[in-house]
Design a protein around this motif. Structure first.
Motif, PDB file in Angstrom:
ATOM      1  N   ALA A 234       0.939  -1.224   0.071  1.00 48.90           N
ATOM      2  CA  ALA A 234      -0.102  -0.033  -0.074  1.00 48.90           C
ATOM      3  C   ALA A 234       0.891   1.365   0.028  1.00 48.90           C
ATOM      4  O   ALA A 234       1.935   1.230   0.626  1.00 48.90           O
ATOM      5  CB  ALA A 234      -0.861  -0.196   1.105  1.00 48.90           C
ATOM      6  N   PRO A 235       0.231   2.205  -0.808  1.00 46.29           N
ATOM      7  CA  PRO A 235       1.151   3.712  -0.710  1.00 46.29           C
ATOM      8  C   PRO A 235       1.374   4.124   0.681  1.00 46.29           C
ATOM      9  O   PRO A 235       0.321   3.966   1.501  1.00 46.29           O
ATOM     10  CB  PRO A 235       0.309   4.492  -1.640  1.00 46.29           C
ATOM     11  N   ARG A 236       2.367   4.853   0.983  1.00 46.59           N
ATOM     12  CA  ARG A 236       2.512   5.560   2.221  1.00 46.59           C
ATOM     13  C   ARG A 236       1.674   6.626   2.397  1.00 46.59           C
ATOM     14  O   ARG A 236       1.139   7.479   1.415  1.00 46.59           O
ATOM     15  CB  ARG A 236       3.819   6.096   2.393  1.00 46.59           C
ATOM     16  N   SER A 237       1.290   6.704   3.546  1.00 48.82           N
ATOM     17  CA  SER A 237      -0.115   7.832   4.087  1.00 48.82           C
ATOM     18  C   SER A 237       0.780   9.398   4.338  1.00 48.82           C
ATOM     19  O   SER A 237       2.013   9.252   4.763  1.00 48.82           O
ATOM     20  CB  SER A 237      -0.510   7.589   5.376  1.00 48.82           C
ATOM     21  N   ALA A 238       0.293  10.275   3.993  1.00 50.11           N
ATOM     22  CA  ALA A 238       0.771  11.783   4.030  1.00 50.11           C
ATOM     23  C   ALA A 238       0.622  12.109   5.306  1.00 50.11           C
ATOM     24  O   ALA A 238      -0.192  11.956   6.075  1.00 50.11           O
ATOM     25  CB  ALA A 238       0.003  12.689   2.857  1.00 50.11           C
ATOM     26  N   ALA A 239       1.579  13.014   5.861  1.00 49.91           N
ATOM     27  CA  ALA A 239       1.659  13.626   7.331  1.00 49.91           C
ATOM     28  C   ALA A 239       2.421  14.986   7.447  1.00 49.91           C
ATOM     29  O   ALA A 239       3.177  15.206   6.421  1.00 49.91           O
ATOM     30  CB  ALA A 239       2.385  12.631   8.329  1.00 49.91           C
TER      31      ALA A 239
END
Length: 423
Positions: A234-239
């Motif tokens: 899964a793609p990395r989540s933005a933060a």
């Protein structure tokens, strides 16, 4: 006793009487002649001539010419008629005295009327001149207002035209930018489409190669089984990462600052703003804002800017009474004393400001430079050039890049050395 002039000659017509009076050897002026409608008098001390005329004359149009020792009268009659004699023949002295006094009284009344008439005429002329001046000023004011209005309309039209041109230019820029952006989007779509086609073609060829079954019953492909089980991550989540910095009152970095001195300076400033050093018992009539030293300082600054240095000094004096711990009050009052040539007071206020501007920190560098320069200027105007040079050099140590202070310091050195300063 007067000497009566008896020698005279006269002749007449129906409308005028011509009288010739010899006065040789005496100086005659117009002031020597007095004439009314029925009384004629010539007084040249000690000589005297008077005549109560036979009938009334027009004293306004009658004339007297003086020359060659003779006074020649031209007396115009009010009524055309021939006179029996030049004067009234009457031996009654009381009647003659009455006629004489009556003539003098009439002359005085006439002179008073003429004076009043002249006064009224003068007032009317003055009023007319004032009205004419007001009309001219009004016309000039209207002309100036018309010129202003025309200029305002012209500038408004030019401004509106400029705004329209700017709006058209912005609109063209937006259209051009939208067109370019659309072209870029289309190009990106084309590139993405081409890339997707190439990827699809490549994937199809690979799948056919990998999934093609081998001949023979019960055989299978090991790689095809592994591909089915393999899944993409899964793609990395933005933060958002928040970074906090230590707050700083002074512009310098923490590693370059003297924390103890800065904290002491801030503490002194806070304490100075809290202290009320004056006894307010005699200041009860002041407004609430007039009891604020900062408000008084701003008022003094405005007075100084308009050149009202005495009023500025009064504002700073009251502010110092309210709070004697603010160095800017002394610094600004020193500038006023310099303008007023109160040089010793300027030195005292500059020294007091330097005393309060401690410890030396970057936040009060500008104030310390001004204090040294103002005290040095006062010393130089008192011809104490050595002390003045010391203050200018102290200011240069704080602000070494200030060319104006450097040039002034060099001029003071030349004065001390006895060489004429460069112009």
């Amino acid at each position: 006793m007067p000497v009566w002039l008896r020698e005279h000659s006269w002749r007449q017509t129906s409308s005028a009487v011509y009288l010739s009076l010899p006065v040789r050897g005496v100086r005659v002026t117009p002031a020597s002649i007095f004439c009314t409608d029925q009384y004629l008098k010539v007084s040249i001390p000690p000589f005297l001539f008077e005549a109560i005329l036979y009938a009334p004359i027009d004293e306004t149009n009658s004339t007297a010419k003086i020359g060659n020792g003779i006074i020649f009268f031209t007396l115009y009659k009010k009524e055309e008629a021939m006179w029996d004699s030049l004067t009234i023949e009457n031996d009654n002295k009381e009647k003659l005295q009455y006629l004489r006094e009556n003539a003098v009284l009439k002359a005085h009344e006439k002179a008073k009327e003429e004076t009043e008439a002249k006064k009224v005429t003068k007032q009317e002329h003055k009023k007319y001149a004032l009205e004419a001046t007001m009309k001219l000023e009004e016309a000039e004011r209207k002309r100036i207002e018309d010129l202003k209005e025309k200029e305002r309309q012209k500038v408004t039209k030019e401004l509106e035209l400029w705004k329209k041109q700017q709006e058209d230019a912005e609109k063209q820029k937006r259209v051009q930018k939208a067109r370019e952006l659309h072209q870029e989007v289309e190009q990106l779509k084309e590139r993405k489409k081409e890339k997707m086609n190439k990827t699809r073609t490549l994937n199809e060829g690979t799948s056919e190669t990998r999934l093609k079954p081998t001949k023979g019953h019960g055989s299978y492909n090991m790689f095809s089984e592994n591909l089915k089980e393999e899944q993409l991550p899964a793609p990395r989540s933005a933060a958002t990462i928040k970074i906090n910095f230590t707050s700083r009152v002074f512009p310098t970095a923490l590693r370059e600052s003297h924390v103890a001195e800065e904290e002491e300076w801030l503490r002194k400033q806070a304490e100075a703003r809290r202290v009320i050093s004056a006894d307010l018992s005699d200041l009860e009539d002041l407004e609430e804002e007039e009891k604020n030293p900062d408000w008084l300082k701003d008022k003094g600054n405005k007075m100084f800017a308009t050149g009202n240095y005495l009023a500025a000094v009064n504002a700073y004096n009251l502010a110092v009474r309210l709070n004697n711990k603010l160095p800017l009050l002394y610094l600004n009052r020193a500038a006023c004393h310099l303008k007023l040539r109160n040089l010793h007071k300027a030195i005292e206020d500059s020294s007091k400001a330097l005393e309060l501007l401690t410890p030396p920190v970057p936040d009060n560098e500008n104030a310390r430079v001004k204090a040294y320069v103002r005290r040095g200027t006062a010393f130089c105007q008192l011809e104490l050039y050595t002390e003045g040079l010391q203050d200018y050099e102290a200011a240069l140590k704080i602000d070494p890049k200030n060319r104006t202070i450097e040039k002034d310091a060099e001029k003071i050195r030349q004065l001390i050395q006895g060489t004429p300063p460069d112009s």
